[in-house]
Write an enzyme that holds these catalytic residues in place. Structure first.
Site, mmCIF file in Angstrom:
data_model
loop_
_atom_site.group_PDB
_atom_site.id
_atom_site.type_symbol
_atom_site.label_atom_id
_atom_site.label_comp_id
_atom_site.label_asym_id
_atom_site.label_seq_id
_atom_site.Cartn_x
_atom_site.Cartn_y
_atom_site.Cartn_z
ATOM 1 N N SER A 1 9.024 -1.079 0.801
ATOM 2 C CA SER A 1 8.017 -1.232 0.493
ATOM 3 C C SER A 1 6.298 -1.660 1.059
ATOM 4 O O SER A 1 5.799 -2.148 1.468
ATOM 5 C CB SER A 1 8.640 -3.124 1.077
ATOM 6 O OG SER A 1 9.531 -2.896 0.723
ATOM 7 N N ARG A 2 5.975 -0.416 1.001
ATOM 8 C CA ARG A 2 4.358 -0.267 1.275
ATOM 9 C C ARG A 2 4.065 -0.430 2.900
ATOM 10 O O ARG A 2 2.569 -0.452 3.179
ATOM 11 C CB ARG A 2 3.420 -0.467 0.421
ATOM 12 C CG ARG A 2 4.185 0.249 -1.429
ATOM 13 C CD ARG A 2 4.042 1.639 -1.162
ATOM 14 N NE ARG A 2 3.360 1.772 -2.289
ATOM 15 C CZ ARG A 2 4.005 2.243 -3.264
ATOM 16 N NH1 ARG A 2 5.728 2.438 -2.704
ATOM 17 N NH2 ARG A 2 4.329 2.658 -4.767
ATOM 18 N N ILE A 3 4.680 -0.899 3.578
ATOM 19 C CA ILE A 3 4.323 -1.339 4.792
ATOM 20 C C ILE A 3 4.537 0.129 5.745
ATOM 21 O O ILE A 3 5.623 0.631 6.427
ATOM 22 C CB ILE A 3 5.239 -2.367 5.708
ATOM 23 C CG1 ILE A 3 5.855 -3.432 4.454
ATOM 24 C CG2 ILE A 3 5.583 -2.592 6.878
ATOM 25 C CD1 ILE A 3 4.566 -3.747 4.768
#
Length: 305
Positions: free
Chosen positions: A283-285
């Site tokens: 999730s692009r974290i």
């Protein structure tokens, strides 16, 4: 003969796995025209490596087996890389999720010395069968006015002092480094979902070290360094290079004769002041740990993704 029902089912399976319904559609024509070759051309539409394609010999396979092989290959491939449409693709729709098993990059596991942390990651990249040149890096330089340029080079050594590479001092990057000695490096190891970014000041290596590396290169590469006036315009095209190469090969046909290192070719050392380690997460974290040099010490901070 593949039935219409089986063909439709095969198309749907491939489309769901990789959007490659064309694979099954082409199996029919391949079966008719290419059975004698021992391999099916339709498999070339599947996003897998040639070695995997060659392992899927089909000369003795029946229609049902062919359909099963095509769909299973597409399903296997879909787990390896993100989906990308083959025709008329929209770059905005190209995305993948970083979901390799493991804890990612956490402070408790990271070495307090960024050069030791780099050594650990670099060795993992070298050992990865999916990475052919773990030492490939992008180097960005800039003019004194701040106009940047970048290109790919090969890192040829690293230690506690910094990162080494070799190039033509008269090239564009060489001229920019002469007027602005700061540069940035970036390593990208996509199969590992890792990247390392480095900022620092650049200095030339000694003539002794440059000579030693130059003469460790294959003889053809030594001649290539002499032949190329890197970044200069070739008014008469590639034939200029080829003619220079032929002339030098004749001049140095006797391999006992040493090829002198060009005066304007040698090594650089990027002395890092900042080193950032990036690890892709869901999730692009993503994980980002940045080391900043303060005198002889390094401080580590976590950055927002």
């Amino acid at each position: 003969m593949l039935t219409a029902k089986a063909t439709v089912a095969g198309r749907n399976t491939c489309r769901q796995a990789r959007g490659l319904g064309l694979v099954v559609r082409n199996l029919l024509s391949c079966c008719r025209s290419e059975r004698s070759t021992g391999y099916c051309r339709a498999f070339s539409l599947l996003p897998v490596s040639p070695c995997k394609l060659q392992q899927r010999k089909w000369s003795s396979a029946g229609p049902g087996q062919l359909l099963q092989m095509a769909t299973s290959t597409a399903q296997h491939s879909s787990s390896e890389k993100p989906t990308t449409p083959r025709e008329g693709f929209d770059p905005a729709s190209m995305r993948g999720d970083y979901s390799l098993p493991g804890t990612g990059l956490v402070e408790s596991d990271a070495d307090p010395d960024p050069m030791k942390q780099f050594d650990s990651w670099f060795n993992e990249a070298v050992q990865s069968e999916q990475i052919s040149e773990a030492n490939a890096m992008c180097i960005a330089t800039a003019t004194p006015e701040g106009r940047p340029s970048n290109r790919m080079v090969l890192m040829k050594g690293y230690d506690q002092h910094g990162f080494k590479f070799y190039s033509n001092y008269s090239s564009r990057k060489g001229q920019e480094l002469e007027r602005n000695s700061y540069a940035s490096l970036c390593f990208w190891w996509e199969p590992l979902h890792r990247s390392v970014r480095i900022e620092g000041q650049v200095e030339k290596l000694s003539a002794v070290e440059s000579d030693a590396y130059f003469h460790s290169r294959p003889r053809g590469s030594q001649i290539g360094a002499v032949v190329s006036h890197q970044s200069s315009v070739l008014p008469h095209g590639r034939q200029e290079l080829e003619q220079r190469e032929q002339d030098l090969q004749q001049n140095y046909a006797d391999e006992a004769v040493e090829i002198p290192r060009p005066y304007n070719w040698g090594g650089y050392l990027v002395v890092p002041s900042i080193i950032e380690f990036w690890h892709g997460k869901k999730s692009r974290i993503h994980d980002r740990l940045q080391y900043t040099r303060e005198g002889n010490r390094w401080t580590m901070e976590r950055l927002s993704p």
